[in-house]
Enzyme design. Structure first.
Site, PDB file in Angstrom:
ATOM      1  N   LYS A 116     -21.332  17.452  -4.130  1.00 30.53           N
ATOM      2  CA  LYS A 116     -21.543  16.732  -2.844  1.00 30.53           C
ATOM      3  C   LYS A 116     -21.824  15.255  -3.116  1.00 30.53           C
ATOM      4  O   LYS A 116     -21.229  14.682  -4.035  1.00 30.53           O
ATOM      5  CB  LYS A 116     -22.658  17.400  -2.051  1.00 30.53           C
ATOM      6  CG  LYS A 116     -22.501  18.917  -1.968  1.00 30.53           C
ATOM      7  CD  LYS A 116     -23.404  19.531  -0.949  1.00 30.53           C
ATOM      8  CE  LYS A 116     -23.388  21.037  -1.087  1.00 30.53           C
ATOM      9  NZ  LYS A 116     -23.589  21.731   0.163  1.00 30.53           N
ATOM     10  N   GLU A 158     -18.743  20.665   5.446  1.00 31.58           N
ATOM     11  CA  GLU A 158     -19.428  19.384   5.709  1.00 31.58           C
ATOM     12  C   GLU A 158     -18.413  18.326   6.136  1.00 31.58           C
ATOM     13  O   GLU A 158     -18.737  17.457   6.953  1.00 31.58           O
ATOM     14  CB  GLU A 158     -20.232  18.957   4.465  1.00 31.58           C
ATOM     15  CG  GLU A 158     -21.479  19.826   4.302  1.00 31.58           C
ATOM     16  CD  GLU A 158     -21.992  19.957   2.884  1.00 31.58           C
ATOM     17  OE1 GLU A 158     -21.589  19.177   2.003  1.00 31.58           O
ATOM     18  OE2 GLU A 158     -22.807  20.878   2.642  1.00 31.58           O
ATOM     19  N   ASN A 205     -19.859  22.126  -6.620  1.00 34.18           N
ATOM     20  CA  ASN A 205     -19.596  21.066  -5.634  1.00 34.18           C
ATOM     21  C   ASN A 205     -20.841  20.192  -5.610  1.00 34.18           C
ATOM     22  O   ASN A 205     -21.855  20.576  -5.039  1.00 34.18           O
ATOM     23  CB  ASN A 205     -19.327  21.675  -4.258  1.00 34.18           C
ATOM     24  CG  ASN A 205     -19.235  20.598  -3.186  1.00 34.18           C
ATOM     25  OD1 ASN A 205     -18.979  19.429  -3.490  1.00 34.18           O
ATOM     26  ND2 ASN A 205     -19.442  20.981  -1.933  1.00 34.18           N
ATOM     27  N   SER A 254     -25.222  29.114  -0.794  1.00 32.21           N
ATOM     28  CA  SER A 254     -26.515  29.417  -1.410  1.00 32.21           C
ATOM     29  C   SER A 254     -26.416  30.457  -2.525  1.00 32.21           C
ATOM     30  O   SER A 254     -27.342  31.247  -2.729  1.00 32.21           O
ATOM     31  CB  SER A 254     -27.538  29.843  -0.347  1.00 32.21           C
ATOM     32  OG  SER A 254     -27.753  28.787   0.577  1.00 32.21           O
ATOM     33  N   GLY A 295     -26.259  25.505   1.840  1.00 33.92           N
ATOM     34  CA  GLY A 295     -27.407  24.615   1.696  1.00 33.92           C
ATOM     35  C   GLY A 295     -28.630  25.066   2.465  1.00 33.92           C
ATOM     36  O   GLY A 295     -29.599  24.324   2.612  1.00 33.92           O
ATOM     37  N   GLU A 311     -16.782  30.344   2.798  1.00 35.56           N
ATOM     38  CA  GLU A 311     -18.105  29.732   2.869  1.00 35.56           C
ATOM     39  C   GLU A 311     -18.655  29.818   4.299  1.00 35.56           C
ATOM     40  O   GLU A 311     -18.342  28.949   5.135  1.00 35.56           O
ATOM     41  CB  GLU A 311     -18.021  28.260   2.452  1.00 35.56           C
ATOM     42  CG  GLU A 311     -17.571  28.052   1.039  1.00 35.56           C
ATOM     43  CD  GLU A 311     -18.231  26.835   0.417  1.00 35.56           C
ATOM     44  OE1 GLU A 311     -18.869  26.996  -0.635  1.00 35.56           O
ATOM     45  OE2 GLU A 311     -18.157  25.744   0.991  1.00 35.56           O
TER      46      GLU A 311
HETATM   47  C1  PEP Z   1     -21.141  24.195  -1.032  1.00 32.96           C
HETATM   48  O1  PEP Z   1     -21.453  23.006  -0.983  1.00 32.96           O
HETATM   49  O2  PEP Z   1     -19.953  24.520  -1.015  1.00 32.96           O
HETATM   50  C2  PEP Z   1     -22.206  25.196  -1.124  1.00 32.96           C
HETATM   51  C3  PEP Z   1     -21.890  26.456  -1.174  1.00 32.96           C
HETATM   52  O3  PEP Z   1     -23.476  24.709  -1.165  1.00 32.96           O
HETATM   53  P1  PEP Z   1     -24.811  25.573  -1.512  1.00 32.96           P
HETATM   54  O4  PEP Z   1     -24.483  26.389  -2.729  1.00 32.96           O
HETATM   55  O5  PEP Z   1     -25.861  24.539  -1.760  1.00 32.96           O
HETATM   56  O6  PEP Z   1     -25.089  26.424  -0.325  1.00 32.96           O
END
Ligand code: PEP
Length: 256
Positions: free
Chosen positions: A15, A100, A13, A216, A176, A170
């Site tokens: 973003k 988000e 992803n 993460s 993040g 998630e």
């Molecule tokens: C995400 O954007 O779905 C995500 C898991 O981000 P990160 O891996 O940066 O935590």
């Protein structure tokens, strides 16, 4: 539960990162590193990068997804992109309900349901995101909340259509932040999601559905997370922008 019944899926992803030229460079870095992947590999990219991403990945094992879509086919929705617009380009996947979007753009379980419906109707495969805030985990309501998010989002989705749904657990507190759920926490909630699917669609359909962990996940922690019996892959934010790290996660999923 039988992990062998489903293919692992690693999805990046991106973003709000990368111009089209930068997207080309990033994908050209990733492609040779993941060409022998034993799992499905997807890059979900900003709308403006889709055309470039589709061109760069044509004929490769990397599939392209968008990060959102609107629920109407067309109309007076300034700034929005419909699911039909995505499939017309050749896009195959779309992320729906990312935290988000829920946190910053007023996404609700009801609008998530509408977007899932539209995406499936257009022929896309959905990566549906669910997950709790830290306060909700501390209140002890994670399981109920995630089950409820899953049920609402899948309202009206048939058993046949479920084969085009991937669910990404998630935890919002892990996205993040560099703070990852433990492998046990990730597996527990992925198992709750699978049990919820079993209640809605039966055990066979639940066993065949890919449930990812996201939050993460990185080159260092992926192997332990992906080895869990109910974790079938990952939705990767930050680490999907670093080819070597992303490739290590893909390798870990291949071994899974
Ligand atoms: C995400 O954007 O779905 C995500 C898991 O981000 P990160 O891996 O940066 O935590």
């Amino acid at each position: 539960m039988n992990k062998a019944l489903r293919k692992a899926v690693i999805a990046g992803n991106w973003k709000m990162n990368k111009t089209p030229a930068e997207a080309k460079e990033l994908l050209e870095g990733i492609l040779p590193l993941v060409k022998d992947a034993g799992c499905d590999v997807i890059a979900c990219v900003p709308f403006v990068d889709l055309q470039t991403a589709l061109e760069v990945t044509r004929g490769t094992n990397v599939k392209i997804g968008a990060e959102n879509c609107h629920w109407e086919k067309s109309g007076a929705y300034t700034g929005e992109i419909s699911a039909e617009m995505l499939t017309a380009m050749g896009v195959e996947y779309v992320i729906i309900g990312h935290s988000e979007r829920r946190t910053y753009f007023g996404e609700t379980d009801v609008t998530v349901q509408k977007r899932v419906r539209a995406a499936l109707d257009a022929g896309l495969t959905v990566i549906l995101c669910v997950g709790e805030y830290l306060e909700q985990r501390e209140q002890g309501i994670t399981d109920e909340l995630v089950a409820m998010q899953t049920k609402i989002a899948l309202g009206g989705v048939s058993k046949e259509e479920l084969s085009r749904v991937i669910i990404a657990y998630e935890p919002v507190w892990a996205i993040g932040t560099g703070r990852t759920a433990t492998a046990q926490q990730a597996n527990e909630v992925c198992a709750v999601i699978r049990a919820t699917l079993a209640g809605l669609y039966g055990k066979d359909a639940a066993d065949a559905t890919t449930v990812q962990y996201g939050g993460s996940m990185n080159a260092g922690n992926a192997a332990e997370l992906l080895a869990q019996p109910d974790v079938d892959g990952g939705l990767i934010g930050g680490a999907s922008l670093k080819p070597a790290d992303f490739a290590k996660i893909v390798s870990a999923a291949t071994e899974g």
